[in-house]
Design an enzyme around this catalytic site. Structure first.
Site, PDB file in Angstrom:
ATOM      1  N   CYS A  56       0.659  -1.367  -0.098  1.00 41.07           N
ATOM      2  CA  CYS A  56       0.208   0.016   0.193  1.00 41.07           C
ATOM      3  C   CYS A  56       1.131   1.215  -0.367  1.00 41.07           C
ATOM      4  CB  CYS A  56      -1.026  -0.435   1.212  1.00 41.07           C
ATOM      5  SG  CYS A  56      -2.552  -1.308   1.303  1.00 41.07           S
ATOM      6  N   ASN A  78      11.430  -5.634  -7.182  1.00 41.91           N
ATOM      7  CA  ASN A  78      10.798  -7.006  -5.588  1.00 41.91           C
ATOM      8  C   ASN A  78      12.107  -7.291  -4.651  1.00 41.91           C
ATOM      9  OD1 ASN A  78      10.802  -9.387  -4.299  1.00 41.91           O
ATOM     10  ND2 ASN A  78       9.567 -10.478  -6.823  1.00 41.91           N
ATOM     11  N   ASN A 154      -0.480 -13.264 -10.968  1.00 46.26           N
ATOM     12  CA  ASN A 154      -0.726 -14.097  -9.551  1.00 46.26           C
ATOM     13  C   ASN A 154      -2.122 -13.450  -8.875  1.00 46.26           C
ATOM     14  OD1 ASN A 154       0.475 -16.195 -10.885  1.00 46.26           O
ATOM     15  ND2 ASN A 154       2.227 -15.977  -9.201  1.00 46.26           N
ATOM     16  N   HIS A 167      -1.447  -6.067  -7.746  1.00 49.97           N
ATOM     17  CA  HIS A 167      -0.293  -5.652  -8.296  1.00 49.97           C
ATOM     18  C   HIS A 167      -0.034  -7.074  -9.000  1.00 49.97           C
ATOM     19  CE1 HIS A 167       0.300  -9.116  -5.179  1.00 49.97           C
ATOM     20  NE2 HIS A 167       1.922  -9.613  -5.763  1.00 49.97           N
ATOM     21  N   GLN A 169       3.687  -8.860 -11.652  1.00 45.24           N
ATOM     22  CA  GLN A 169       5.433  -9.080 -10.889  1.00 45.24           C
ATOM     23  C   GLN A 169       5.738  -9.191 -12.984  1.00 45.24           C
ATOM     24  OE1 GLN A 169       6.812 -11.382  -8.475  1.00 45.24           O
ATOM     25  NE2 GLN A 169       4.668 -12.498  -7.267  1.00 45.24           N
ATOM     26  N   LYS A 316      -9.859 -27.396  -9.566  1.00 37.48           N
ATOM     27  CA  LYS A 316      -9.086 -28.168 -10.319  1.00 37.48           C
ATOM     28  C   LYS A 316      -7.798 -28.411  -9.775  1.00 37.48           C
ATOM     29  CE  LYS A 316      -7.963 -30.305 -14.358  1.00 37.48           C
ATOM     30  NZ  LYS A 316      -8.379 -31.738 -14.522  1.00 37.48           N
ATOM     31  N   PHE A 317      -7.600 -29.607  -9.854  1.00 36.04           N
ATOM     32  CA  PHE A 317      -5.876 -30.005  -9.213  1.00 36.04           C
ATOM     33  C   PHE A 317      -5.637 -30.606 -10.372  1.00 36.04           C
ATOM     34  CE2 PHE A 317      -7.927 -29.690  -5.063  1.00 36.04           C
ATOM     35  CZ  PHE A 317      -7.656 -28.725  -4.446  1.00 36.04           C
ATOM     36  N   VAL A 319      -2.774 -32.883 -10.376  1.00 37.58           N
ATOM     37  CA  VAL A 319      -2.377 -34.368 -10.056  1.00 37.58           C
ATOM     38  C   VAL A 319      -2.109 -35.541 -10.379  1.00 37.58           C
ATOM     39  CG1 VAL A 319      -2.559 -32.817  -7.613  1.00 37.58           C
ATOM     40  CG2 VAL A 319      -4.646 -34.734  -8.776  1.00 37.58           C
ATOM     41  N   GLU A 322      -3.253 -36.475 -14.142  1.00 39.23           N
ATOM     42  CA  GLU A 322      -2.393 -35.182 -15.129  1.00 39.23           C
ATOM     43  C   GLU A 322      -0.654 -35.028 -15.006  1.00 39.23           C
ATOM     44  OE1 GLU A 322      -5.545 -34.727 -13.127  1.00 39.23           O
ATOM     45  OE2 GLU A 322      -6.103 -32.439 -14.644  1.00 39.23           O
TER      46      GLU A 322
HETATM   47  P1  H2U Z   1       2.664 -12.403  -5.404  1.00 37.98           P
HETATM   48  O1  H2U Z   1       2.140 -11.577  -7.175  1.00 37.98           O
HETATM   49  O2  H2U Z   1       3.115 -14.661  -5.937  1.00 37.98           O
HETATM   50  O3  H2U Z   1       1.897 -12.218  -4.824  1.00 37.98           O
HETATM   51  O4  H2U Z   1       4.274 -11.991  -4.898  1.00 37.98           O
HETATM   52  C1  H2U Z   1       4.321 -10.713  -4.206  1.00 37.98           C
HETATM   53  C2  H2U Z   1       5.776 -10.529  -4.398  1.00 37.98           C
HETATM   54  O5  H2U Z   1       5.755  -8.861  -3.996  1.00 37.98           O
HETATM   55  C3  H2U Z   1       6.566 -11.255  -4.061  1.00 37.98           C
HETATM   56  O6  H2U Z   1       6.981 -11.836  -5.264  1.00 37.98           O
HETATM   57  C4  H2U Z   1       6.849  -9.535  -3.424  1.00 37.98           C
HETATM   58  C5  H2U Z   1       7.255 -10.379  -2.702  1.00 37.98           C
HETATM   59  O7  H2U Z   1       9.107 -10.879  -2.871  1.00 37.98           O
HETATM   60  N1  H2U Z   1       7.329  -7.988  -2.448  1.00 37.98           N
HETATM   61  C6  H2U Z   1       8.320  -7.071  -1.795  1.00 37.98           C
HETATM   62  O8  H2U Z   1       9.360  -7.800  -3.192  1.00 37.98           O
HETATM   63  N2  H2U Z   1       7.901  -6.705  -0.396  1.00 37.98           N
HETATM   64  C7  H2U Z   1       7.426  -6.739   0.307  1.00 37.98           C
HETATM   65  O9  H2U Z   1       7.473  -6.017   1.491  1.00 37.98           O
HETATM   66  C8  H2U Z   1       6.304  -7.719  -0.043  1.00 37.98           C
HETATM   67  C9  H2U Z   1       6.909  -8.654  -0.951  1.00 37.98           C
END
Ligand code: H2U
Length: 355
Positions: A56, A78, A154, A167, A169, A316-317, A319, A322
């Site tokens: 946030c 990241n 994701n 969000h 990535q 769905k799995f 597993v 699959e």
């Molecule tokens: P997801 O898309 O799987 O939710 O991952 C969120 C990413 O945000 C995750 O790769 C990063 C995590 O490493 N992250 C940060 O870089 N800093 C943070 O403080 C929280 C999450």
């Protein structure tokens, strides 16, 4: 014996993008379910802001850095990246059983919106355009250096998403990963044989057939692929023969924002929940040598892989058969497309969301 009815009789379908067969067993839809239930991913109980959420605006992240009070999209490196730039490379190995390769890259996180509860279906089209702008910026910046730039979202805890904040990535790699690598080979082989892009041909044929079409406008087509593996899997394909994300023009960006909003609204309306999925864009590979390569065999597209099957709580799995043999699905692609077509694409089920 009666004649073959695809909605009743099992059969195999071929995925020309990954060269694998999918077993379709529609008669299995009748089976009872007493396995795992997912907790319902509702959106109306999520606030605009959570002081403890590291994504946030104005909040402290895992590594101690403080986010700016961003008002639109926000991209940051990241803090826990899977790929780094400045690490030693492994020594070469000539043993065929212990092959090893260099893997370098960079990973970024991009927040779509300052508000915690503004997932794509409840964002305004103009706000989604800002998201697409930033996808394009990131792609333009990273693609000259890296062979593959993967933008992916994701969404939902059941897809392993660690944070409810809307969000995505961006992972940029020095190597071509498995999925795009296999796709590149199959697209190239099709082009060599027919002199056309496989996905351009596929778009034309699906528009004539209509039975798997979910949404279409002049620039984009959304279908449940003939060879879909996940129950409500869709592909969002460029109708303008674009090869990569950085080729999207202003008009196509506007229509893409609308399609993304319509598709994700349909998804949420299907089981009246914040519909989980993994999605990402695939286009022609990039990197320093890409300018000299012919990429006529590629067409820009996004793939959505949602896990839900019967309700907000039954997924769905992949597993058993699959994992050990090949993907299997119950619902046919045509049945899934019809269910999605029937869903409202303009009004989101959550009346508590003001947009
Ligand atoms: P997801 O898309 O799987 O939710 O991952 C969120 C990413 O945000 C995750 O790769 C990063 C995590 O490493 N992250 C940060 O870089 N800093 C943070 O403080 C929280 C999450």
């Amino acid at each position: 014996m009666t004649s073959f009815i695809p909605t009743e009789h099992q059969h195999n379908r071929f995925n020309p993008l990954n060269g694998q067969w999918v077993l379709v067993s529609p008669h299995r839809l009748q089976r009872p379910w007493s396995g795992q239930s997912e907790s319902q991913a509702q959106i109306d109980n999520i606030p605009d802001y959570d002081p403890s959420n590291p994504l946030c605006p104005g909040n402290k992240r895992g590594n101690g850095k403080v986010n700016p009070k961003y008002e639109s999209t926000f991209v940051f490196p990241n803090d826990f990246p899977a790929l780094l730039e400045n690490t030693p490379s492994p020594p070469p190995s000539d043993d065929p059983l212990f092959r090893i390769g260099e893997a370098k890259g960079t990973c970024r996180v991009m927040c779509f919106h300052p508000k915690l509860n503004r997932t794509l279906p409840v964002m305004k089209p103009l706000e989604i355009e800002r998201v697409i702008d930033e996808w394009m910026n990131q792609f333009k910046e990273l693609s000259p250096k890296y062979k593959w730039v993967q933008v992916f979202e994701n969404k939902g805890a059941s897809m392993g998403c660690s944070n409810p904040h809307p969000h995505c990535q961006i992972w940029a790699c020095s190597f071509l990963p498995n999925e795009p690598s296999i796709k590149d080979i199959n697209l190239k082989n099709y082009y060599a044989k027919y002199g056309r892009s496989l996905l351009d041909d596929y778009v034309e044929k699906e528009i004539v057939r209509q039975e798997r079409v979910v949404i279409e406008n002049k620039d984009w087509l959304v279908v449940v692929p003939y060879w879909a593996a996940w129950p409500f899997e869709t592909m969002l394909i460029s109708r303008n023969k674009l090869k990569r994300m950085d080729e999207i023009d202003d008009a196509q960006k506007k229509s893409l924002a609308i399609v993304i909003k319509q598709l994700t609204t349909k998804y949420d309306n299907l089981f009246k929940c914040s519909f989980p999925y993994s999605m990402g864009f695939h286009g022609a590979p990039t990197g320093p040598s890409a300018a000299n390569e012919d990429n006529s065999h590629w067409t820009l597209h996004a793939i959505y892989y949602p896990p839900l099957l019967r309700s907000a709580s039954v997924r769905k799995f992949m597993v058993g058969f699959e994992l050990l043999c090949q993907t299997q699905r119950d619902l046919t692609s045509e049945q899934a497309a019809q269910r999605l077509r029937e869903m409202d694409q303009n009004i989101h089920f959550s009346i508590n969301q003001t947009i």
